[in-house]
Enzyme design. Structure first.
Site, short mmCIF file in Angstrom:
data_model
loop_
_atom_site.label_atom_id
_atom_site.label_comp_id
_atom_site.label_asym_id
_atom_site.label_seq_id
_atom_site.Cartn_x
_atom_site.Cartn_y
_atom_site.Cartn_z
NE ARG A 98 10.06 -3.13 10.46
CZ ARG A 98 9.37 -3.68 11.45
NH1 ARG A 98 9.27 -3.04 12.61
NH2 ARG A 98 8.77 -4.85 11.29
CD1 TRP B 148 -2.44 1.64 2.38
CD2 TRP B 148 -2.81 1.56 0.18
NE1 TRP B 148 -3.45 2.53 2.08
CE2 TRP B 148 -3.69 2.50 0.74
CE3 TRP B 148 -2.84 1.34 -1.19
CZ2 TRP B 148 -4.60 3.23 -0.03
CZ3 TRP B 148 -3.76 2.06 -1.96
CH2 TRP B 148 -4.62 2.99 -1.38
N GLY C 51 -11.00 4.54 1.73
CA GLY C 51 -11.92 4.28 0.63
C GLY C 51 -11.57 3.00 -0.09
CE LYS D 225 -8.71 1.96 3.95
NZ LYS D 225 -9.22 1.32 2.70
CD GLU E 50 -4.10 -2.61 10.21
OE1 GLU E 50 -4.24 -2.86 11.43
OE2 GLU E 50 -3.33 -1.74 9.79
CE LYS F 232 -11.49 -1.48 4.85
NZ LYS F 232 -10.49 -2.32 4.16
CB ALA G 242 -1.75 -2.18 -2.82
CG ASP H 190 -12.64 0.56 2.16
OD1 ASP H 190 -12.21 -0.27 1.34
OD2 ASP H 190 -11.88 1.13 2.98
CB SER I 151 -7.93 2.11 -2.68
OG SER I 151 -7.90 2.28 -1.27
#
Length: 331
Positions: A40, A16, A141, A113, A280, A196, A145, A249, A143
């Site tokens: 990183r 992303w 929204g 998110k 997530e 979502k 990646a 979404d 989307s």
């Protein structure tokens, strides 16, 4: 293009983050924009710079020439606006490292998110607490990646409490392939994005259990009803919940295994290994249910997902409990 956004930082070099770096470069091509993409892992960033491709996460998609991969935190801090693209539960730690290097007034746009566990803080609140001098905003929204990185048509929402900041950032980051609608409903955009993900796990379970298209449609409809209830309880505007960062979404994330949360749920439903892919919603489910309970909001689908993830319910038990709920009027 406003001179203030000639240099864009992206913190987080996964799929992303890389996609958004490409999109930011594409949007600023006429102005000679530079995009600094930070990760990183110094070796991984050096490889990305050499190959001009994020081979592990976005194979086959070339990195835009204006994107500079780096592991130098000072380089990404010295930008005119920053896209924060690290997992929700890691945002506070990332910002703590960045804060001493960043200027006051830096727009920091959360692209994660989720809701922080323990504190129940939304990402804009985490930014405000960890970087008091920053100007928080949220990008959310429908989307994927791969779509955004490849320049396929996509529309999302960019929200900030300051209407002018939201409009300026949307103008700076939008392009012929990425349309940004701006909003001041920060909370609504965050609630849609976080909720979502939990509902997508439920949709994946339905798919993995082979419960059929009728069950899948019912799940999305009833999930949207609880998203709306939860959003209203926490101050979201109805038009935000029914817009891109809410319903839009939700439709995308519950549509199939290209969504990590759906794929995670699908593996659960099929009794397969869930793997190590980031989901997530698995981190957000418990805190979302806690917050719903605090406002006396009924979220049965999210509660069922949380029960399964915490081992309190079997998948069959969760399905049975949802189907056995008392009859009631729709709403």
């Amino acid at each position: 293009m406003a001179a203030a956004y000639r240099r864009i930082g992206v913190m987080g070099a996964g799929a992303w983050g890389t996609a958004l770096a490409n999109a930011a470069a594409r949007a600023g091509r006429q102005s000679g924009r530079e995009v600094v993409l930070w990760g990183r892992d110094a070796a991984a960033m050096a490889e990305m710079a050499q190959l001009r491709e994020n081979r592990p996460d976005l194979p086959g998609i070339a990195l835009d020439p204006a994107v500079t991969p780096t592991a130098d935190l000072a380089a990404v801090a010295a930008t005119d606006a920053l896209l924060l693209v690290v997992p929700a539960q890691a945002c506070r730690a990332a910002l703590a490292r960045l804060a001493p290097l960043a200027r006051d007034g830096l727009p920091v746009i959360s692209c994660a998110k989720g809701i922080e566990r323990g504190t129940r803080a939304f990402m804009s609140e985490v930014i405000a607490e960890a970087m008091p001098g920053a100007r928080p905003a949220v990008l959310s929204g429908p989307s994927f990646a791969t779509d955004v990185a490849a320049g396929l048509p996509t529309a999302v929402t960019l929200a900030a409490h300051d209407a002018q900041l939201a409009a300026d950032l949307a103008a700076a980051l939008g392009s012929s392939t990425l349309r940004l609608y701006h909003s001041t409903d920060v909370r609504g955009a965050e609630i849609g994005g976080a909720t979502k993900n939990v509902l997508a796990i439920a949709a994946g379970i339905v798919s993995g259990r082979r419960l059929g298209a009728s069950a899948a449609a019912a799940l999305v409809a009833r999930g949207f009803a609880e998203l709306m209830r939860f959003g209203r309880a926490y101050g979201a505007k109805a038009e935000t919940i029914t817009g891109l960062s809410g319903l839009g979404d939700l439709i995308l994330t519950t549509s199939g295994p290209q969504s990590r949360n759906f794929a995670f749920g699908q593996a659960l439903g099929a009794g397969a290994a869930t793997g190590d892919k980031l989901a997530e919603g698995a981190f957000t489910a418990s805190v979302l249910v806690e917050m719903a309970r605090a406002k006396d909001v009924d979220v049965p689908v999210s509660a069922a997902v949380d029960g399964v993830l915490q081992g309190r319910l079997s998948i069959d038990g969760a399905i049975e409990a949802l189907m056995a709920r008392p009859q009631r009027a729709e709403g």
